[in-house]
Design a protein around this motif. Sequence first.
Motif, PDB file in Angstrom:
ATOM      1  N   ASN A  51     -26.101  19.214  -8.510  1.00  0.00           N
ATOM      2  CA  ASN A  51     -25.683  19.084 -10.012  1.00  0.00           C
ATOM      3  C   ASN A  51     -23.875  19.814  -9.754  1.00  0.00           C
ATOM      4  O   ASN A  51     -23.698  19.943 -11.042  1.00  0.00           O
ATOM      5  N   GLN A  52     -23.902  18.627  -8.259  1.00  0.00           N
ATOM      6  CA  GLN A  52     -21.955  18.876  -8.000  1.00  0.00           C
ATOM      7  C   GLN A  52     -21.180  18.034  -9.021  1.00  0.00           C
ATOM      8  O   GLN A  52     -20.369  18.612  -8.880  1.00  0.00           O
ATOM      9  N   ARG A  53     -22.201  16.652  -8.547  1.00  0.00           N
ATOM     10  CA  ARG A  53     -20.922  15.855 -10.097  1.00  0.00           C
ATOM     11  C   ARG A  53     -20.878  16.527 -11.156  1.00  0.00           C
ATOM     12  O   ARG A  53     -19.744  16.452 -12.196  1.00  0.00           O
ATOM     13  N   PHE A  54     -21.631  17.543 -12.168  1.00  0.00           N
ATOM     14  CA  PHE A  54     -20.645  18.100 -12.833  1.00  0.00           C
ATOM     15  C   PHE A  54     -20.427  19.637 -12.786  1.00  0.00           C
ATOM     16  O   PHE A  54     -19.498  19.112 -13.516  1.00  0.00           O
ATOM     17  N   ILE A  55     -20.440  20.514 -11.967  1.00  0.00           N
ATOM     18  CA  ILE A  55     -19.444  21.622 -11.311  1.00  0.00           C
ATOM     19  C   ILE A  55     -18.030  20.241 -11.225  1.00  0.00           C
ATOM     20  O   ILE A  55     -16.910  20.772 -11.742  1.00  0.00           O
ATOM     21  N   ASP A  56     -17.786  18.761 -10.519  1.00  0.00           N
ATOM     22  CA  ASP A  56     -16.377  18.298 -10.443  1.00  0.00           C
ATOM     23  C   ASP A  56     -16.465  17.925 -11.912  1.00  0.00           C
ATOM     24  O   ASP A  56     -15.681  17.186 -11.818  1.00  0.00           O
ATOM     25  N   GLU A  58     -26.919  29.475 -11.993  1.00  0.00           N
ATOM     26  CA  GLU A  58     -26.132  30.712 -10.886  1.00  0.00           C
ATOM     27  C   GLU A  58     -24.797  29.607 -10.801  1.00  0.00           C
ATOM     28  O   GLU A  58     -23.637  30.413 -11.377  1.00  0.00           O
ATOM     29  N   ASP A  59     -24.791  28.933  -9.997  1.00  0.00           N
ATOM     30  CA  ASP A  59     -23.626  28.140  -9.323  1.00  0.00           C
ATOM     31  C   ASP A  59     -22.791  27.420 -10.712  1.00  0.00           C
ATOM     32  O   ASP A  59     -21.626  27.585 -10.404  1.00  0.00           O
ATOM     33  N   ALA A  60     -23.455  26.688 -11.612  1.00  0.00           N
ATOM     34  CA  ALA A  60     -22.988  26.273 -12.914  1.00  0.00           C
ATOM     35  C   ALA A  60     -21.839  27.488 -13.801  1.00  0.00           C
ATOM     36  O   ALA A  60     -20.893  27.379 -13.840  1.00  0.00           O
TER      37      ALA A  60
END
Length: 428
Positions: free
Chosen positions: A261-266, A280-282
């Motif tokens: 999901n890193q591209r969403f987080i970024d 949880e990370d999001a």
Amino acid sequence: MKRKSLSIIAAAGLSVVLALGGCARAGQESSSSGSPGEITMWTHSAGNPGELAVYQQIISDFNASQTQYKIVQQNFPQGSYNDAITAAATARKLPCLLDMDGPVMPNWAWAGYLQPLGLPDDLINSLLPTTVGRYKDTVYSAGYWDAALSIFARKSVLDKNTIRIPTVDKPWTLDEFDAAVTKLKANGYTTPLDLGAADKGEWWSYAYSPMLQSTGGDLINRSTMKSADGALNGPDAVKFFTWFQQAFKNGWADNAGPVGNQRFIDDKVALSYTGVWNAEDALKSVGNDLLILPPVDFGKGPKIGGGSWQWGISAGCKNADGARAYLKFSFQDKYLTAFADSQVVIPSTAAATTASKYFNDKAPLHQFAVLSQKFALARPATPGYPAISLSFEKAAKDIMSGADVRSTLDTAVQAIDTDIKSQNGYGF
């Protein structure tokens, strides 16, 4: 649970199943067990300290609660679990208790390696339907938790682009969804949607077959389990996969990666089709701006995948009553809540969900419990599922890359139906 584990789990599960299917109905003479009353239990959880801690607590409590049986746990890394199961099955020395990925259970039951679970009806009826493994109307497995999928978004981004925030009662229609990603692409997101297409293995069936079902198609004709013809290559399936191909052709989605999901987080994508394991990370990164949205309604109602790791009892277990007593003990709500809160997964009972710090009705991830209850569907409960999943993944990837939709689906159907016929219908 990270999404990368879904591929690892699937690779392990499918290779085990295919190996077991090759010696189907071979029977089983004995299960690995030491002294009388000793019950061997195998898990795929080595390297997962949070999950192991819960198991160790349950085992310690059960062993202390009585003197007739003793649970002896052995843990394997996910990557080697399949090899251990295959070797034990070949030697007819499976452990009494073993965990398995839910969709592959029917193959194990068909191959003669599992016995009916035999837990009380009131316990089974208290569990989420997708955490109970049934083959031919008989329960062979049950799990402590389930996962669920959602679309992650930022409220600020949808508000800025005047895009309606969908709800469980009124999800996005396909037309609304198409309009939303078109607007997001026009307003600054080069690739507005992460569909997770960089992933591989079981993710493809788990993630995209619910979209196919929401359109009206399916992986197989579930009324008979004897053919995929008309389900995977009928007009509704063609309609869905035409949309799926167009999503990549239009630049709404790509398979560039990374997995997760890193591209969403970024904030490189506006919408991310992902699971509870990334929530949880999001939440830590996006905070109160995070939206956990329901799946899109492709025409026949929203759907998401369901059915994860579950427990069963081997057919040759010499202490089946003890194994059953342990499993019954282990399904106490306090243990289910402990699993949920250590792994960020959805508890399989309502009481455990209420007690969970992540999933109770006031908790930040409660929406996942709602989505699981309302929209989750199990994959087809047939021993032929491994071949179905592999054929579906290949077809979907080829279509994503531009292959002709109808002929690609026809080829997938032919492969699935050939496998079913080669196994005399898998007992159906």
